[in-house]
Design a protein around this motif. Sequence first.
Motif, short mmCIF file in Angstrom:
data_model
loop_
_atom_site.label_atom_id
_atom_site.label_comp_id
_atom_site.label_asym_id
_atom_site.label_seq_id
_atom_site.Cartn_x
_atom_site.Cartn_y
_atom_site.Cartn_z
N VAL A 36 -4.74 -17.46 2.34
CA VAL A 36 -3.43 -17.34 1.70
C VAL A 36 -3.58 -17.46 0.18
O VAL A 36 -3.00 -16.67 -0.58
CB VAL A 36 -2.45 -18.40 2.24
N ALA A 39 -5.32 -14.32 -1.10
CA ALA A 39 -4.47 -13.14 -1.00
C ALA A 39 -3.38 -13.16 -2.06
O ALA A 39 -2.94 -12.11 -2.54
CB ALA A 39 -3.84 -13.06 0.39
N SER A 40 -2.94 -14.37 -2.44
CA SER A 40 -1.83 -14.44 -3.39
C SER A 40 -2.25 -13.99 -4.79
O SER A 40 -1.39 -13.64 -5.60
CB SER A 40 -1.28 -15.87 -3.45
N ASP A 264 3.93 -7.62 0.19
CA ASP A 264 2.99 -8.52 0.88
C ASP A 264 2.43 -9.58 -0.04
O ASP A 264 2.36 -10.75 0.31
CB ASP A 264 1.83 -7.70 1.48
N LYS A 267 4.79 -12.27 -0.79
CA LYS A 267 4.90 -13.26 0.29
C LYS A 267 3.83 -14.35 0.17
O LYS A 267 4.13 -15.53 0.32
CB LYS A 267 4.78 -12.57 1.64
N TYR A 268 2.60 -13.93 -0.07
CA TYR A 268 1.55 -14.95 -0.19
C TYR A 268 1.80 -15.84 -1.40
O TYR A 268 1.61 -17.05 -1.35
CB TYR A 268 0.17 -14.29 -0.26
N MET B 144 3.47 -17.30 7.43
CA MET B 144 2.04 -17.06 7.60
C MET B 144 1.77 -16.34 8.91
O MET B 144 0.99 -15.39 8.96
CB MET B 144 1.28 -18.40 7.58
#
Lengths: 300, 317
Positions: A36, A39-40, A264, A267-268, B144
Motif C-alpha cells: 500500500v 503503491a501510493s 487507484d 485510493k492508496y 484495501m
Amino acid sequence: MTTMKRKLRSDRVFEIINFIFLFFILIIVLYPLVYVISASISDPVYVNQGTMWLYPRGITFEGYQRVFQNPEIWSGYRNTILYTVAGTAINLLFTVPGAYALSRKDLKGRGIMMGLIVFTMFFGGGLIPSFLLVSWLGMLNTVWALLIPNAVAVYNLIICRTFFQTNIPKELQESAEIDGCSNTVLFLKIVLPLSAPIIAVMALYYGVTHWNSYFSAIIYLKDRSLYPLQLILREILVQNQMNDTMLMTGDDMEAMAKQARIADIIKYAVMIVSSLPIIVIYPFMQRFFMKGVLIGSVKG
Amino acid sequence: MTAKTLLAAKSIERGLRKSRWKTVLKNWELYIFVLPTMAYFIIFHYFPLYGLQIAFRDYAPSSGIWNSPWVGLEHLRRFFDSYYFWDLIGNTVGISLYEMIVGFPIPIIIALALNELKNGAFKKWVQTVTYAPHFISVVVMSGMIIAFLSPGTGLVNLAIKALGGEPVQFLGEPGWFKSVFVLSGVWQSMGWGTIIYLAALAGVDPQQHEAAMIDGATRMKRIWHINLPSILPTMVILLILNVGSFMSVGFEKVFLLQNPLNLESSDVISTYVYRSGLVQGQFSFSAAIGLFNSVINFILLLTVNRIAKRVNETSLW
C-alpha cells in the motif's frame, strides 16, 4: 551424553522450523502494508500492470496532491480530530471516576451496579431502539450523537477498575481517611497521579476507536459538513466516488482512462493519509497497549 | 423466642442498617463519581431495552411507543415466514462458524510459537508488525480488500494472471464472500489476538519446564503438556465470549464489502436489520429481528458458559 546431543539436535530443528513459521507470518502481514505504501507513491501505470510489486516505481506524489486538493478530506480530518479529542475526553470523564468508585470495596451496592453494567455486554436493545432513543433526545444530525451514546465501553471500564483494584493499595485510602482527607481529594491528589499508565491506555483505546469509527456517523449524521474522515473515505474507497477536485475533468477517452488510473493511486494515498496519525504514534503507543491488555487480563 | 431476644435482634438489625447507611453516607462522594457512569448505562443501555417493546407493537413515530397498538408476535412471524429468513440465518451462522474455526486457533498457535523465541529482536519485530493491522480502520481495511481483489488491477488477480490463471471476481461472486471476509479478518486480527495468550504464557512456572526437561521431554512435548494446558482457561473464556457474539457477525465490514452481486451470501441479520429498519423505516419489524438475534446470542452464551463450567471449571461467572 548421546541423549543430550539428540535433544539438542531436536531443539535445533524445532527452532529452525519455528523461525521459518514466524517469518512466514511476518511476511504475510507485512507485505500488504508495504504494498500500500509503495503503491501510493508509484506511477499508477506500473501499479496497474503489476510491475510494481515491492519497491515504488516511477515515484510520484500525484496521489497525495489530489488527496490534499480535496476540501472534504480537510474538513473530514478536522471533524475527526475534533470528535476524537472531545469524545476521548468525555470517555475518560465517564469511565475513570466511575471505575474508581466501583473498585472500592466499601461502596455499597457495587455488586448490583457491576451486574447491571456487565449485563449490557451480553444483551442489548439493538440498533432500532438505540436509534429511536438518540432521535428522541434530539441528537440526530448533531455532534453529540457521536460522543454521548458511546461514552463508556464496558470492557475499558473493567480494565480500569481492575487496575485500581490491584494497583492502588488499600492502606493509602486508610491513611488518607485518618488524615481526614475526603474521597474527592484522595481521588484527585493521590489516586489519579498514581494512575497515569491506565489513563494513557484508556485514552489510547478510546482515541483509536473514535478515529476509526464511521457507523454512528452513517446513522446519525446527514449534514456533509459534519462528516468525519472515515465517511469521506468510505465514499472514495468503497463507493468509488470522487469529486472533481480530485479528478481532472475531460470528456475524451484518453482523459477518462487517465482518470481511472489516477483513481487507484488516490485510493492508496488516501489509505495512508487517513492512517497517518496512528502510524506516527504507533511506536510510542505500543508499550502502552501491551500494558492495557496485560492489566485487563488479570481476572477481576 | 422471648420478647427480649426479639427486641435484641431487632436492635442489632437496626444497628446494622444504621452502619450500612453510615458507610454510604461516609462515601457519598463515590456515589457522585459513579453517578454519570450509571446514568449513562441506564439511559443508553436500559432505556433501549424498554424501547424493545416496539417489536411487539406497530410503532408509528407520530403516536410514539406507548400509543402504538400491540400486535403480539406478528413481526417475528413475518420474519420467520419471509423469503430471506433461511438465507440470513445460514449466512450469519456460516460466517461465524467459519470465522471461529479458522480464526480461533491461529492466534494460539502463533502465541505458542512466539513464546519459544526468547526475547530477541526478531520476536519484537514479529509482534510490532503483526499488531499493526489491528489499528487499521474498517473502512481502510475494506478499501484495501476491494483494491487488492479488483479483477483488473488488483494485486491478487495480477498474481493469478502472472501464474497463468483467470482473474476472479472475488467480490462479485457469492461463493467467495465468506472466505474474503473471514481470511481478511484473520489477517487483521491474528497478531493482536496473541497478546492475551502471551500474557498467560508469561505466567507459566519455569520450574515445570525444568522438571520436564530432566524427565527427557522434548520441546514439542513441553509445549503440548505444559504451555497449552496453562492457557486453557484463557482459551475457554475467549471462546465463550466469541460464542456470545456468534449471531452478530462484524456488521461494519460486511456492510462495507456488500454489493448487489454478493448479497446472496453476504446478507446477515445485522445488515438486514439496518436495511429494513433505518433505510426502509420498518422500525417495529427490524426491532423484532434484532430482538430475535439478541435472544439467540444470549441463549448461546448461557449454554456455552454452563458447559464450560461443568467440563473445565472455567466460566465467565
